[in-house]
Design an enzyme around this catalytic site. Structure first.
Site, mmCIF file in Angstrom:
data_model
loop_
_atom_site.group_PDB
_atom_site.id
_atom_site.type_symbol
_atom_site.label_atom_id
_atom_site.label_comp_id
_atom_site.label_asym_id
_atom_site.label_seq_id
_atom_site.Cartn_x
_atom_site.Cartn_y
_atom_site.Cartn_z
ATOM 1 N N HIS A 1 45.502 33.139 37.884
ATOM 2 C CA HIS A 1 44.278 33.256 37.085
ATOM 3 C C HIS A 1 44.541 32.663 35.694
ATOM 4 O O HIS A 1 45.647 32.783 35.162
ATOM 5 C CB HIS A 1 43.866 34.727 36.978
ATOM 6 C CG HIS A 1 42.506 34.890 36.367
ATOM 7 N ND1 HIS A 1 42.312 34.832 35.009
ATOM 8 C CD2 HIS A 1 41.288 35.062 36.935
ATOM 9 C CE1 HIS A 1 41.010 34.971 34.776
ATOM 10 N NE2 HIS A 1 40.371 35.110 35.920
ATOM 11 N N GLU B 1 37.664 27.946 38.890
ATOM 12 C CA GLU B 1 37.100 28.606 37.709
ATOM 13 C C GLU B 1 37.331 27.732 36.474
ATOM 14 O O GLU B 1 38.433 27.733 35.919
ATOM 15 C CB GLU B 1 37.804 29.942 37.463
ATOM 16 C CG GLU B 1 37.660 30.943 38.562
ATOM 17 C CD GLU B 1 37.945 32.357 38.067
ATOM 18 O OE1 GLU B 1 37.022 33.172 38.026
ATOM 19 O OE2 GLU B 1 39.097 32.626 37.676
HETATM 20 P P1 PGA Z 1 33.677 36.391 34.299
HETATM 21 O O1 PGA Z 1 35.208 36.281 34.764
HETATM 22 O O2 PGA Z 1 32.857 36.526 35.554
HETATM 23 O O3 PGA Z 1 33.628 37.628 33.442
HETATM 24 O O4 PGA Z 1 33.371 35.140 33.555
HETATM 25 C C1 PGA Z 1 35.553 35.578 35.919
HETATM 26 C C2 PGA Z 1 37.044 35.546 36.135
HETATM 27 O O5 PGA Z 1 37.775 35.424 35.134
HETATM 28 O O6 PGA Z 1 37.556 35.663 37.252
#
Ligand code: PGA
Length: 250
Positions: free
Chosen positions: A94, A164
């Protein structure tokens, strides 16, 4: 149509065990009424065992684990410990771990360890910024190439990818659904250069500022196989609405 995968990343929330149990119950209520969606929650480590008892249909994942498997590593948490507490998934790489020093090589080791241990790795990738030269595509390719080094085709089939864009995480606006679609296709196409046709079946999730207002378009236009949700996974009503969009997809 394959089931959509919705993963709630609780991060450093909620602040008490009671809060975690309530949240798990709220999530389980959603999971027990859905047919086309699989739900996974990734609570902080101390809650995992207790939360497990409230779950039947919701799977458990961890947000991270140690590369070390046992021994003198104060403060670390081994994957085998998490498995014995009921996890079947783990986020790996992540961006909030990467900013704390996790490297592509660490991520590669963790992916291999997860697969050896029977855990489904959700490999998180994403660029920190975009520009018109397309350098973000190189970032994605590098992250994928290193994370998957040494992973054969059979193991690759168990892997999930969470795309992401770092600039969207924790913010107010998600990436445009048409851009998400383009990235999902790009990632699958790139993976198919390594793993052949079967790579088109890989689950590619989107994460970064997903909420009840944008989730429908992200599913319909973004053509994602699922979502990785931070803040809104802490709000069962919002999560429920997001899951409903997935359930209604044709
Ligand atoms: P968020 O976080 O939905 O609060 O933007 C997503 C993530 O970091 O997995």
């Amino acid at each position: 149509m394959a089931k959509k995968l919705i993963v709630g990343n609780w991060k450093l929330n909620p602040q008490t065990l009671d809060g975690a149990l309530a949240l798990a119950k709220g999530t389980e209520k959603i999971a027990s009424r859905v047919r086309k969606t699989s739900l996974v929650i990734c609570p902080p480590y101390p809650y995992i065992s207790a939360v497990r008892k409230t779950l039947k249909k919701t799977a458990l994942g961890s947000q991270n684990f140690s590369i070390e498997e046992k021994g003198s590593h104060t403060g670390e948490v081994a994957l085998s410990m998490l498995i014995s507490c009921g996890t079947t998934y783990s986020l790996i790489g992540h961006s909030e771990r990467r900013t704390r020093g996790e490297t592509d090589l660490n991520i590669k080791e963790k992916v291999a360890l997860a697969l050896r241990s029977g855990i489904i790795p959700i490999i998180c990738i994403g660029e920190t910024e975009r520009n018109t030269n397309g350098t973000h595509l190189g970032v994605i390719e590098q992250q994928l190439t290193i994370a998957l080094q040494g992973i054969g085709e059979a193991d690759f089939k168990k892997v999930c990818i969470a795309y992401e864009p770092v600039w969207a995480i924790g913010g107010n606006s998600a990436m445009e659904p048409t851009d998400i679609h383009e990235m999902v296709m790009y990632i699958k196409k790139f993976l198919s250069t390594i793993y052949g046709k079967s790579a088109w079946e890989t689950l590619v999730l989107y994460g970064g500022a997903v909420n009840r207002d944008n989730a429908e378009a992200i599913f319909k236009i973004g053509n994602v196989d699922g979502l990785l949700i931070g803040r809104q996974s802490l709000l069962p009503e919002d999560l429920s609405q997001i899951v409903d969009y997935a359930e209604k997809l044709k």
